[in-house]
Design a protein around this motif. Sequence first.
Motif, PDB file in Angstrom:
ATOM      1  N   ALA A 146       0.832  -1.210   0.000  1.00  0.00           N
ATOM      2  CA  ALA A 146       0.000   0.000   0.000  1.00  0.00           C
ATOM      3  C   ALA A 146       0.865   1.259   0.000  1.00  0.00           C
ATOM      4  O   ALA A 146       0.544   2.253  -0.675  1.00  0.00           O
ATOM      5  N   ALA A 147       1.974   1.226   0.746  1.00  0.00           N
ATOM      6  CA  ALA A 147       2.872   2.388   0.799  1.00  0.00           C
ATOM      7  C   ALA A 147       3.504   2.660  -0.562  1.00  0.00           C
ATOM      8  O   ALA A 147       3.891   3.797  -0.863  1.00  0.00           O
ATOM      9  N   ALA A 148       3.616   1.603  -1.396  1.00  0.00           N
ATOM     10  CA  ALA A 148       4.171   1.777  -2.738  1.00  0.00           C
ATOM     11  C   ALA A 148       3.114   2.241  -3.738  1.00  0.00           C
ATOM     12  O   ALA A 148       3.425   2.422  -4.920  1.00  0.00           O
ATOM     13  N   GLY A 149       1.865   2.441  -3.281  1.00  0.00           N
ATOM     14  CA  GLY A 149       0.817   2.975  -4.131  1.00  0.00           C
ATOM     15  C   GLY A 149      -0.030   1.949  -4.848  1.00  0.00           C
ATOM     16  O   GLY A 149      -0.813   2.313  -5.735  1.00  0.00           O
ATOM     17  N   LEU A 150       0.086   0.659  -4.490  1.00  0.00           N
ATOM     18  CA  LEU A 150      -0.735  -0.359  -5.136  1.00  0.00           C
ATOM     19  C   LEU A 150      -2.179  -0.243  -4.671  1.00  0.00           C
ATOM     20  O   LEU A 150      -2.457   0.100  -3.524  1.00  0.00           O
ATOM     21  N   SER A 151      -3.120  -0.560  -5.564  1.00  0.00           N
ATOM     22  CA  SER A 151      -4.533  -0.552  -5.209  1.00  0.00           C
ATOM     23  C   SER A 151      -4.856  -1.730  -4.302  1.00  0.00           C
ATOM     24  O   SER A 151      -4.093  -2.700  -4.211  1.00  0.00           O
ATOM     25  N   VAL A 152      -6.030  -1.652  -3.653  1.00  0.00           N
ATOM     26  CA  VAL A 152      -6.443  -2.758  -2.781  1.00  0.00           C
ATOM     27  C   VAL A 152      -6.615  -4.045  -3.595  1.00  0.00           C
ATOM     28  O   VAL A 152      -6.293  -5.140  -3.125  1.00  0.00           O
ATOM     29  N   GLY A 153      -7.098  -3.918  -4.825  1.00  0.00           N
ATOM     30  CA  GLY A 153      -7.254  -5.089  -5.677  1.00  0.00           C
ATOM     31  C   GLY A 153      -5.926  -5.765  -5.974  1.00  0.00           C
ATOM     32  O   GLY A 153      -5.808  -6.990  -5.932  1.00  0.00           O
ATOM     33  N   LYS A 154      -4.883  -4.966  -6.291  1.00  0.00           N
ATOM     34  CA  LYS A 154      -3.560  -5.537  -6.552  1.00  0.00           C
ATOM     35  C   LYS A 154      -2.930  -6.100  -5.285  1.00  0.00           C
ATOM     36  O   LYS A 154      -2.232  -7.130  -5.326  1.00  0.00           O
ATOM     37  N   ILE A 155      -3.169  -5.441  -4.176  1.00  0.00           N
ATOM     38  CA  ILE A 155      -2.679  -5.982  -2.897  1.00  0.00           C
ATOM     39  C   ILE A 155      -3.333  -7.332  -2.627  1.00  0.00           C
ATOM     40  O   ILE A 155      -2.673  -8.289  -2.196  1.00  0.00           O
ATOM     41  N   GLY A 156      -4.635  -7.427  -2.919  1.00  0.00           N
ATOM     42  CA  GLY A 156      -5.334  -8.698  -2.752  1.00  0.00           C
ATOM     43  C   GLY A 156      -4.781  -9.779  -3.660  1.00  0.00           C
ATOM     44  O   GLY A 156      -4.668 -10.941  -3.265  1.00  0.00           O
ATOM     45  N   LEU A 157      -4.395  -9.387  -4.884  1.00  0.00           N
ATOM     46  CA  LEU A 157      -3.815 -10.359  -5.811  1.00  0.00           C
ATOM     47  C   LEU A 157      -2.483 -10.883  -5.289  1.00  0.00           C
ATOM     48  O   LEU A 157      -2.217 -12.094  -5.328  1.00  0.00           O
ATOM     49  N   LEU A 158      -1.633  -9.991  -4.777  1.00  0.00           N
ATOM     50  CA  LEU A 158      -0.360 -10.426  -4.205  1.00  0.00           C
ATOM     51  C   LEU A 158      -0.576 -11.262  -2.943  1.00  0.00           C
ATOM     52  O   LEU A 158       0.123 -12.259  -2.726  1.00  0.00           O
ATOM     53  N   ALA A 159      -1.550 -10.845  -2.126  1.00  0.00           N
ATOM     54  CA  ALA A 159      -1.845 -11.602  -0.911  1.00  0.00           C
ATOM     55  C   ALA A 159      -2.372 -12.987  -1.230  1.00  0.00           C
ATOM     56  O   ALA A 159      -2.210 -13.927  -0.445  1.00  0.00           O
ATOM     57  N   ALA A 160      -2.998 -13.141  -2.410  1.00  0.00           N
ATOM     58  CA  ALA A 160      -3.530 -14.446  -2.823  1.00  0.00           C
ATOM     59  C   ALA A 160      -2.484 -15.298  -3.527  1.00  0.00           C
ATOM     60  O   ALA A 160      -2.519 -16.528  -3.440  1.00  0.00           O
ATOM     61  N   LEU A 161      -1.550 -14.668  -4.233  1.00  0.00           N
ATOM     62  CA  LEU A 161      -0.598 -15.409  -5.053  1.00  0.00           C
ATOM     63  C   LEU A 161       0.285 -16.324  -4.207  1.00  0.00           C
ATOM     64  O   LEU A 161       0.524 -17.492  -4.574  1.00  0.00           O
ATOM     65  N   TYR A 162       0.779 -15.809  -3.107  1.00  0.00           N
ATOM     66  CA  TYR A 162       1.649 -16.593  -2.230  1.00  0.00           C
ATOM     67  C   TYR A 162       0.954 -17.852  -1.711  1.00  0.00           C
ATOM     68  O   TYR A 162       1.447 -18.976  -1.938  1.00  0.00           O
ATOM     69  N   PRO A 163      -0.219 -17.768  -1.062  1.00  0.00           N
ATOM     70  CA  PRO A 163      -0.858 -19.019  -0.627  1.00  0.00           C
ATOM     71  C   PRO A 163      -1.409 -19.852  -1.783  1.00  0.00           C
ATOM     72  O   PRO A 163      -1.594 -21.064  -1.630  1.00  0.00           O
ATOM     73  N   ALA A 164      -1.671 -19.246  -2.945  1.00  0.00           N
ATOM     74  CA  ALA A 164      -2.157 -20.031  -4.089  1.00  0.00           C
ATOM     75  C   ALA A 164      -1.071 -20.982  -4.587  1.00  0.00           C
ATOM     76  O   ALA A 164      -1.319 -22.181  -4.799  1.00  0.00           O
ATOM     77  N   VAL A 165       0.136 -20.458  -4.792  1.00  0.00           N
ATOM     78  CA  VAL A 165       1.252 -21.318  -5.201  1.00  0.00           C
ATOM     79  C   VAL A 165       1.554 -22.333  -4.105  1.00  0.00           C
ATOM     80  O   VAL A 165       1.813 -23.509  -4.390  1.00  0.00           O
ATOM     81  N   TRP A 166       1.529 -21.880  -2.870  1.00  0.00           N
ATOM     82  CA  TRP A 166       1.704 -22.758  -1.716  1.00  0.00           C
ATOM     83  C   TRP A 166       0.669 -23.887  -1.746  1.00  0.00           C
ATOM     84  O   TRP A 166       1.010 -25.074  -1.612  1.00  0.00           O
TER      85      TRP A 166
ATOM     86  N   ALA B 118      12.160  -7.749  -0.035  1.00  0.00           N
ATOM     87  CA  ALA B 118      12.791  -6.597   0.620  1.00  0.00           C
ATOM     88  C   ALA B 118      13.451  -5.669  -0.399  1.00  0.00           C
ATOM     89  O   ALA B 118      13.469  -4.451  -0.221  1.00  0.00           O
ATOM     90  N   LEU B 119      13.975  -6.238  -1.479  1.00  0.00           N
ATOM     91  CA  LEU B 119      14.640  -5.431  -2.506  1.00  0.00           C
ATOM     92  C   LEU B 119      13.658  -4.824  -3.496  1.00  0.00           C
ATOM     93  O   LEU B 119      13.967  -3.820  -4.144  1.00  0.00           O
ATOM     94  N   GLY B 120      12.471  -5.430  -3.651  1.00  0.00           N
ATOM     95  CA  GLY B 120      11.550  -5.064  -4.710  1.00  0.00           C
ATOM     96  C   GLY B 120      10.928  -3.682  -4.565  1.00  0.00           C
ATOM     97  O   GLY B 120      10.814  -3.149  -3.462  1.00  0.00           O
ATOM     98  N   GLU B 121      10.506  -3.147  -5.717  1.00  0.00           N
ATOM     99  CA  GLU B 121       9.852  -1.834  -5.757  1.00  0.00           C
ATOM    100  C   GLU B 121       8.604  -1.836  -6.633  1.00  0.00           C
ATOM    101  O   GLU B 121       7.919  -0.818  -6.726  1.00  0.00           O
ATOM    102  N   SER B 122       8.311  -2.960  -7.293  1.00  0.00           N
ATOM    103  CA  SER B 122       7.229  -2.969  -8.269  1.00  0.00           C
ATOM    104  C   SER B 122       6.350  -4.198  -8.089  1.00  0.00           C
ATOM    105  O   SER B 122       6.758  -5.205  -7.490  1.00  0.00           O
ATOM    106  N   PHE B 123       5.141  -4.131  -8.652  1.00  0.00           N
ATOM    107  CA  PHE B 123       4.201  -5.248  -8.595  1.00  0.00           C
ATOM    108  C   PHE B 123       4.802  -6.502  -9.224  1.00  0.00           C
ATOM    109  O   PHE B 123       4.657  -7.608  -8.692  1.00  0.00           O
ATOM    110  N   ALA B 124       5.496  -6.354 -10.368  1.00  0.00           N
ATOM    111  CA  ALA B 124       6.037  -7.518 -11.082  1.00  0.00           C
ATOM    112  C   ALA B 124       7.066  -8.256 -10.232  1.00  0.00           C
ATOM    113  O   ALA B 124       7.044  -9.488 -10.135  1.00  0.00           O
ATOM    114  N   VAL B 125       7.977  -7.511  -9.629  1.00  0.00           N
ATOM    115  CA  VAL B 125       9.014  -8.140  -8.788  1.00  0.00           C
ATOM    116  C   VAL B 125       8.376  -8.816  -7.585  1.00  0.00           C
ATOM    117  O   VAL B 125       8.721  -9.956  -7.232  1.00  0.00           O
TER     118      VAL B 125
END
Length: 428
Positions: free
Chosen positions: A267-287, A322-329
């Motif tokens: 959120a501090a990097a300016g991502l929308s709630v929808g994109k934050i939700g996608l990242l929050a889902a991607l980790y447990p989805a692959v898991w 920790a190093l990342g700055e973008s949605f893709a990374v």
Amino acid sequence: MSTTATRPPRLGLRPNIAQFTLLVVVNALVGGMLGQERTVLPLLGEQVFGLRAYTAGLSFILVFGVAKAATNYFAGTLSDRFGRKPVLVWGWLVAIPVPLMLIWAPSWSWVIVANVLLGISQGLTWSTTVVMKIDLVGPARRGLAMGLNEAAGYGAVAVTALATGYLAESYGLRPAPFLLGIAFAALGLGLSTLAVRETRGHARLEAATHVAHADGRHDHLHDNLTNREVFTQTSFHEPALSSASQAGLVNNLNDGLAWGLFPILFAAAGLSVGKIGLLAALYPAVWGVGQLITGALSDRWGRKWMIAAGMWLQAIALGLIALGESFAVWAVAAAMLGAGTALVYPTLLASIGDVAHPAWRARAVGTYRLWRDGGFAVGALLAGVVADALGVRAAIWTVAALTAVSGLVVAVRMYETHAPETPRSPHP
């Protein structure tokens, strides 16, 4: 009222496929109860309740972790004493108020109490579905069973995290995302009460036919250990059990960090709630999906090096976040973190099942899960303190280093608990 099946129990996945599949569905509902919080609750604390200190914002994970860890331990003892099914039903009864409290919470203290209840519920329900599946399948397919169990649970976490992110973006942080939790609790309670059957008879059957390991490594782990002996062997003394316990703790320390701080970082990097939700889902989805493969592979390849490799892959992924700055990374790193966790999660549970005698296996699983889910509390406290002092990225680097060390402990101390079927030279 007896819940035991009328026909004699048989071990194996095929003869128990109907009940096993039902328990997979039940555990997916258990995971959904957890997933309703993954995207929304850190944002709720910051945006609705005005929490600015990271330690305060992570307090809901801390109390969840303490409650779940303690309940995990007692769930094993209770399921040995009263049976598996009653413990499962009790867990769903405790879950019912949770989404209602999150919807109506007038203050952060309501959220804290709701997460105590959620931790108790998760400890009772998830622990019991684990034990019941191990009971049903017997010794040959434990890795596969745990892969299916954890895939269902964390797949549901991912789907629910994604769904709640989009619901929150469309309809607000409350009440829409938590309406899913109401439906999950009602379905879980209904299925567990009306359709699930007791599996303690299967554990007794395995205990009656249990064969000691030929290498004599487990001769001291006989069938009548006291609760204290089970706790000390699983926690400290037995090399494989205690190595698994510390790795489980560090793994969920990672998960507590991801749950509590990643949405705030994104959120501090300016991502929308929808994109934050996608990242929050991607980790447990692959898991979740990955465990469909890794659990079965551990039955073929063995447990130890899959666990060590998984911990090291998680450490690398955390460094990339920790190093990342973008949605893709961050998306690549989240997928890597999920893959590392998939290597570890079902394999640790299977290794506990390999070593523990059927007579006290439920208590060993409970002790392991005490340490593993204590990682939520340790992670929330450690990440909050470091983030408040040095920033979010420093907290992530700290946890990455601990994860790498945990993998080293497994590599050095743990022995292989489930060697492949093909003959090989004895372990030293």
